[in-house]
Design an enzyme around this catalytic site. Structure first.
Site, mmCIF file in Angstrom:
data_model
loop_
_atom_site.group_PDB
_atom_site.id
_atom_site.type_symbol
_atom_site.label_atom_id
_atom_site.label_comp_id
_atom_site.label_asym_id
_atom_site.label_seq_id
_atom_site.Cartn_x
_atom_site.Cartn_y
_atom_site.Cartn_z
ATOM 1 N N GLU A 1 -51.312 41.398 -12.390
ATOM 2 C CA GLU A 1 -50.037 41.584 -11.933
ATOM 3 C C GLU A 1 -49.003 40.330 -12.191
ATOM 4 O OE1 GLU A 1 -52.091 39.591 -8.757
ATOM 5 O OE2 GLU A 1 -52.367 41.109 -10.018
ATOM 6 N N HIS B 1 -55.645 38.405 -12.391
ATOM 7 C CA HIS B 1 -54.371 38.939 -11.870
ATOM 8 C C HIS B 1 -53.444 39.768 -13.043
ATOM 9 C CE1 HIS B 1 -54.916 36.864 -7.782
ATOM 10 N NE2 HIS B 1 -55.480 36.249 -8.775
ATOM 11 N N CYS C 1 -59.132 40.182 -8.218
ATOM 12 C CA CYS C 1 -59.675 38.858 -7.959
ATOM 13 C C CYS C 1 -60.169 39.239 -6.359
ATOM 14 C CB CYS C 1 -58.506 38.049 -7.817
ATOM 15 S SG CYS C 1 -58.929 36.353 -7.640
#
Length: 200
Positions: free
Chosen positions: A175, A173, A82
């Protein structure tokens, strides 16, 4: 071969989440990177999601922008998620580039505001056999990819993941999911780079 050391740029953004995903993998060590000395000690680096303008300012304030760009140009594997993708891009629509190392043009907040955040799934065969969950939060997209850039995934007709040699960029994302295929994929990139010639 020594165990590769992967760092997460820890100036702003989703640092803890990346560290948690990396910590679940085998045969790597992980650390936070805030200083030039810490940067010199890693074999690969993740530029996390967050606020690209704030991260760029902090990189400049702490004298990290030029050393980081030099290490990437020297072959250190890097993954921008991002905001991290925006930092890597050679071109940003409507504003100057930051690191300017990856041959892509990106548009900030291309999918809209925080209220327009969404989750979807996409097949990325280079990364995993099954479709992967993708989390978009004020996400950019790639409007142009250079001849040496491999687009790995598209959503709504726009490129959202790409690789150029030792550089990986994702609009979303990974994560923020409970899955680790993207982190495992980047860890393989780091191991491969270490095998091909050691620390850049």
């Amino acid at each position: 071969m020594s165990v590769p050391r992967i760092g997460v740029l820890a100036m702003q953004g989703a640092v803890a989440e990346h560290l948690a995903r990396l910590a679940s993998l085998e045969d790597i060590t992980v650390c936070r990177v805030r200083t030039r000395r810490e940067l010199e000690g890693v074999d690969g680096l993740i530029l996390p999601g967050g606020e690209s303008t704030a991260m760029a300012k902090l990189l400049c304030d702490f004298g990290m922008m030029a050393p980081l760009a030099a290490r990437i140009r020297g072959g250190m594997p890097v993954w921008g998620t991002c905001a991290g993708m925006i930092l890597l891009a050679k071109e940003i629509v409507g504003e100057p580039a930051h690191l300017g190392v990856m041959d892509i043009r990106v548009r900030r907040n291309a999918y809209g505001t925080q209220m327009d955040s969404f989750r979807t799934h996409a097949a990325v065969p280079q990364v995993a056999a099954e479709p992967l969950e993708l989390v978009f939060i004020r996400a950019p997209w790639i409007e142009r990819a250079g001849a040496d850039v491999q687009v790995l995934a598209r959503v709504q007709g726009h490129a959202v993941a790409a690789r150029q040699g030792h550089m990986l960029a994702t609009s979303f994302h990974p994560e923020l999911t409970h899955d680790t295929p993207w982190h495992a994929y980047f860890a393989r990139m780091v191991r491969d780079a270490a095998t091909d010639g050691g620390r850049a």
